[in-house]
Design an enzyme around this catalytic site. Structure first.
Site, PDB file in Angstrom:
ATOM      1  N   LYS A   1      41.887  28.352  45.332  1.00 34.28           N
ATOM      2  CA  LYS A   1      41.432  29.301  44.292  1.00 34.28           C
ATOM      3  C   LYS A   1      42.646  29.964  43.694  1.00 34.28           C
ATOM      4  O   LYS A   1      43.481  30.511  44.419  1.00 34.28           O
ATOM      5  CB  LYS A   1      40.523  30.366  44.935  1.00 34.28           C
TER       6      LYS A   1
ATOM      7  N   LYS B   1      46.512  36.378  49.490  1.00 28.92           N
ATOM      8  CA  LYS B   1      45.578  37.329  48.863  1.00 28.92           C
ATOM      9  C   LYS B   1      44.136  37.018  49.262  1.00 28.92           C
ATOM     10  O   LYS B   1      43.373  37.904  49.643  1.00 28.92           O
ATOM     11  CB  LYS B   1      45.725  37.217  47.342  1.00 28.92           C
TER      12      LYS B   1
ATOM     13  N   LYS C   1      47.183  27.515  42.430  1.00 27.43           N
ATOM     14  CA  LYS C   1      47.570  28.066  41.121  1.00 27.43           C
ATOM     15  C   LYS C   1      47.915  26.908  40.199  1.00 27.43           C
ATOM     16  O   LYS C   1      48.268  25.812  40.660  1.00 27.43           O
ATOM     17  CB  LYS C   1      48.785  28.994  41.271  1.00 27.43           C
TER      18      LYS C   1
ATOM     19  N   THR D   1      40.180  43.054  38.011  1.00 28.86           N
ATOM     20  CA  THR D   1      41.501  43.200  38.628  1.00 28.86           C
ATOM     21  C   THR D   1      41.940  44.656  38.577  1.00 28.86           C
ATOM     22  O   THR D   1      42.376  45.242  39.579  1.00 28.86           O
ATOM     23  CB  THR D   1      42.521  42.288  37.921  1.00 28.86           C
TER      24      THR D   1
ATOM     25  N   SER E   1      35.667  36.875  41.135  1.00 24.34           N
ATOM     26  CA  SER E   1      35.559  35.426  40.913  1.00 24.34           C
ATOM     27  C   SER E   1      34.733  34.793  42.025  1.00 24.34           C
ATOM     28  O   SER E   1      33.933  33.878  41.798  1.00 24.34           O
ATOM     29  CB  SER E   1      36.943  34.774  40.908  1.00 24.34           C
TER      30      SER E   1
HETATM   31  P1  NAD Z   1      47.672  39.134  30.078  1.00 24.52           P
HETATM   32  O1  NAD Z   1      48.152  37.900  29.435  1.00 24.52           O
HETATM   33  O2  NAD Z   1      46.302  39.621  29.744  1.00 24.52           O
HETATM   34  O3  NAD Z   1      48.684  40.350  29.806  1.00 24.52           O
HETATM   35  C1  NAD Z   1      50.043  40.276  30.077  1.00 24.52           C
HETATM   36  C2  NAD Z   1      50.655  41.530  29.472  1.00 24.52           C
HETATM   37  O4  NAD Z   1      52.007  41.625  29.883  1.00 24.52           O
HETATM   38  C3  NAD Z   1      50.664  41.531  27.948  1.00 24.52           C
HETATM   39  O5  NAD Z   1      50.385  42.841  27.496  1.00 24.52           O
HETATM   40  C4  NAD Z   1      52.102  41.168  27.610  1.00 24.52           C
HETATM   41  O6  NAD Z   1      52.489  41.638  26.347  1.00 24.52           O
HETATM   42  C5  NAD Z   1      52.817  41.875  28.726  1.00 24.52           C
HETATM   43  N1  NAD Z   1      54.155  41.384  28.999  1.00 24.52           N
HETATM   44  C6  NAD Z   1      54.604  40.110  29.071  1.00 24.52           C
HETATM   45  N2  NAD Z   1      55.922  40.109  29.334  1.00 24.52           N
HETATM   46  C7  NAD Z   1      56.287  41.407  29.456  1.00 24.52           C
HETATM   47  C8  NAD Z   1      57.518  42.071  29.718  1.00 24.52           C
HETATM   48  N3  NAD Z   1      58.625  41.393  29.939  1.00 24.52           N
HETATM   49  N4  NAD Z   1      57.496  43.424  29.769  1.00 24.52           N
HETATM   50  C9  NAD Z   1      56.375  44.120  29.546  1.00 24.52           C
HETATM   51  N5  NAD Z   1      55.204  43.556  29.299  1.00 24.52           N
HETATM   52  C10 NAD Z   1      55.165  42.229  29.240  1.00 24.52           C
HETATM   53  O7  NAD Z   1      47.846  38.896  31.636  1.00 24.52           O
HETATM   54  P2  NAD Z   1      47.108  39.626  32.817  1.00 24.52           P
HETATM   55  O8  NAD Z   1      45.942  38.816  33.180  1.00 24.52           O
HETATM   56  O9  NAD Z   1      46.968  41.061  32.531  1.00 24.52           O
HETATM   57  O10 NAD Z   1      48.189  39.405  33.974  1.00 24.52           O
HETATM   58  C11 NAD Z   1      49.259  40.303  34.195  1.00 24.52           C
HETATM   59  C12 NAD Z   1      49.731  40.130  35.619  1.00 24.52           C
HETATM   60  O11 NAD Z   1      48.633  40.417  36.491  1.00 24.52           O
HETATM   61  C13 NAD Z   1      50.206  38.734  35.992  1.00 24.52           C
HETATM   62  O12 NAD Z   1      51.231  38.827  36.951  1.00 24.52           O
HETATM   63  C14 NAD Z   1      48.987  38.106  36.617  1.00 24.52           C
HETATM   64  O13 NAD Z   1      49.310  37.036  37.491  1.00 24.52           O
HETATM   65  C15 NAD Z   1      48.446  39.310  37.358  1.00 24.52           C
HETATM   66  N6  NAD Z   1      47.032  39.189  37.713  1.00 24.52           N
HETATM   67  C16 NAD Z   1      46.073  39.142  36.749  1.00 24.52           C
HETATM   68  C17 NAD Z   1      44.755  38.993  37.139  1.00 24.52           C
HETATM   69  C18 NAD Z   1      43.635  38.974  36.134  1.00 24.52           C
HETATM   70  O14 NAD Z   1      42.471  38.932  36.557  1.00 24.52           O
HETATM   71  N7  NAD Z   1      43.903  39.060  34.853  1.00 24.52           N
HETATM   72  C19 NAD Z   1      44.420  38.883  38.492  1.00 24.52           C
HETATM   73  C20 NAD Z   1      45.423  38.959  39.438  1.00 24.52           C
HETATM   74  C21 NAD Z   1      46.731  39.102  39.034  1.00 24.52           C
END
Ligand code: NAD
Length: 409
Positions: free
Chosen positions: A61, A85, A97, A181, A342
């Site tokens: 997953k 996790k 992943k 999240t 999920s």
């Molecule tokens: P997303 O694509 O929705 O958002 C990413 C955000 O980060 C955007 O606002 C982008 O502009 C910003 N960003 C990218 N590079 C950057 C930088 N250098 N400095 C500042 N901001 C920056 O992605 P998300 O789903 O919110 O995921 C963000 C993190 O959370 C990732 O590490 C992802 O693996 C983790 N995560 C997300 C989820 C989920 O359900 N969405 C679950 C677990 C972990």
């Protein structure tokens, strides 16, 4: 710099910290299956991966990321973190992943669809509701999941909504998934505040949030709704700062209109580097990995860090901050709300039953607070370990116990 090597080092530390044998650690030190394909889309070639790191606790997953910097090292590391996790979250999943190395911001909708379908075609044999179940990650969303599901179902010739989560509601998705999240992260942030900052009112606690996407935006909104003082927020183009607190509703509307946070007029622009070093109490990391490294660790002023992103602090910085006494709520707990919901979606798809939303909301809260407590109890019991090390120990213990039951360890 290899993120995966950092991970192996973090894993090796458990030998001393919890008496885990070298053989057991070795059994967790490489992925079960690594698949790599070069996707051919409109005369362009995109490297793409799916890594099934472990299936000891159940099917793989983990999300699929579209980003120009995706690499094998990164996907393997993300799959490793998913393994820990899912184990810590106490759900019946291994870890996996996927990723495609390309810049989705430069692609139109047609190309995004073509890449998503090409991914499903390339990896359909290693995916499936009982094999490995993807979800959204950075720059993928419910539309991406819908295209992948549609292509997969075309190939296998039957409906199988449980092969992917984070889907649109009409295709078997679940309402709770969109902000899960952040919601999960907020529950554990509340626990952290209760434990370490209980003598402060939320409006006295200054917060900076890096990343204003799915994880960061909803987290900011939840904290602002409870009166935490959000003084800085950033996206990939830079950040914005207001020492008296940003108007988050106005900033969200600004972002929703397609603009970057750095040109929001209710504060002063700041760089991402400045945001990380801002004088705040809580720093929420919700962008990408390796944001705090040995290059900036000594400039971090926040005493409390919540890792909504995966791997935002590298090993050297982690050691430095730990020695300094910074409290870090680790990614494998802080962002596990997404995969827990999920799991609810997958379970509904498997049984055909529709569960009550209030019941699931309560279940998410109960699980997050309970998992915080288990981690915190071990942290206190051991005395000289970090929250991350406590979380790793619990996660690894559960996987090794499953391996033993199977006769594999
Ligand atoms: P997303 O694509 O929705 O958002 C990413 C955000 O980060 C955007 O606002 C982008 O502009 C910003 N960003 C990218 N590079 C950057 C930088 N250098 N400095 C500042 N901001 C920056 O992605 P998300 O789903 O919110 O995921 C963000 C993190 O959370 C990732 O590490 C992802 O693996 C983790 N995560 C997300 C989820 C989920 O359900 N969405 C679950 C677990 C972990």
């Amino acid at each position: 710099m290899s993120i995966f090597q950092d991970n192996l080092e973090r894993l090796q530390a458990l030998k001393e910290l919890d008496g885990i044998s070298q053989a057991d650690l070795d059994s967790l030190s490489s992925p079960h299956k690594l698949s790599y394909v070069e996707l051919e889309v409109n005369n362009k070639t995109y490297p793409a991966w799916r890594v099934l790191y472990s299936s000891d606790l159940g099917p793989g997953k983990g999300g699929i990321r579209f980003h120009q910097d995706v690499s094998e090292d990164e996907v393997q590391s993300l799959a490793f973190w998913m393994t820990l996790k899912n184990s810590l979250a106490d759900i019946p999943y291994g870890g996996a992943k996927g990723g495609v190395k390309f810049n989705p911001k430069e692609a139109d909708k047609k190309e995004l669809e073509a890449v998503s379908r090409a991914y499903a075609k390339a990896f359909h044999q290693v995916l499936g509701q009982d094999i490995d179940v993807p979800a959204p990650d950075v720059y993928t969303n419910s539309q991406t999941m819908a295209w992948i599901l549609d292509e997969y179902e075309k190939i296998v010739g039957h409906h199988e909504p449980g092969m992917i989560t984070g889907k649109p509601l009409e295709l078997g998705g679940i309402k709770l998934r969109s902000d899960a999240t952040a919601q999960g992260g907020y529950f554990v942030a509340q626990e952290m505040v209760k434990e370490f900052l209980s003598d402060h009112k939320p409006e006295e606690i200054k917060v900076a949030v890096q990343g204003f996407g799915n994880a960061g935006l909803f987290m900011t909104e939840k904290m602002a709704a409870d009166n935490f003082k959000i003084v800085a927020v950033s996206d990939s183009q830079g950040g914005v700062y207001n020492e008296t607190g940003l108007d988050i509703a106005a900033l969200s509307a600004h972002k929703a209109s397609g603009k970057n946070v750095s040109n929001y007029s209710g504060g002063q622009p700041m760089t991402n580097a400045e945001l990380l070093e801002a004088d705040v109490d809580i720093l929420v990391l919700a962008a990408l990995e390796n944001q705090i490294t040995s290059a900036n660790a000594d400039k971090i002023k926040a005493k409390y860090i919540v890792e909504l992103a995966n791997g935002p602090i590298d090993l050297a910085a982690d050691k430095y901050l730990d020695a300094k006494g910074t409290v870090i709520v680790p990614d494998i707990l802080a962002n596990s709300g997404g995969v827990i919901v999920s799991y609810f979606e997958w379970a509904q798809n498997r049984t055909g039953q529709i569960l009550d939303e209030e019941y699931l909301k309560n279940l998410l809260e109960k699980k997050m607070r309970n998992n915080w407590q288990r981690m915190f109890n071990l942290y206190q019991e051991k005395g000289d370990i970090s929250l991350r090390q406590a979380a790793y120990i619990l996660a690894v213990r559960r996987i090794l116990t499953a391996k033993r039951w199977r006769g594999h360890a």
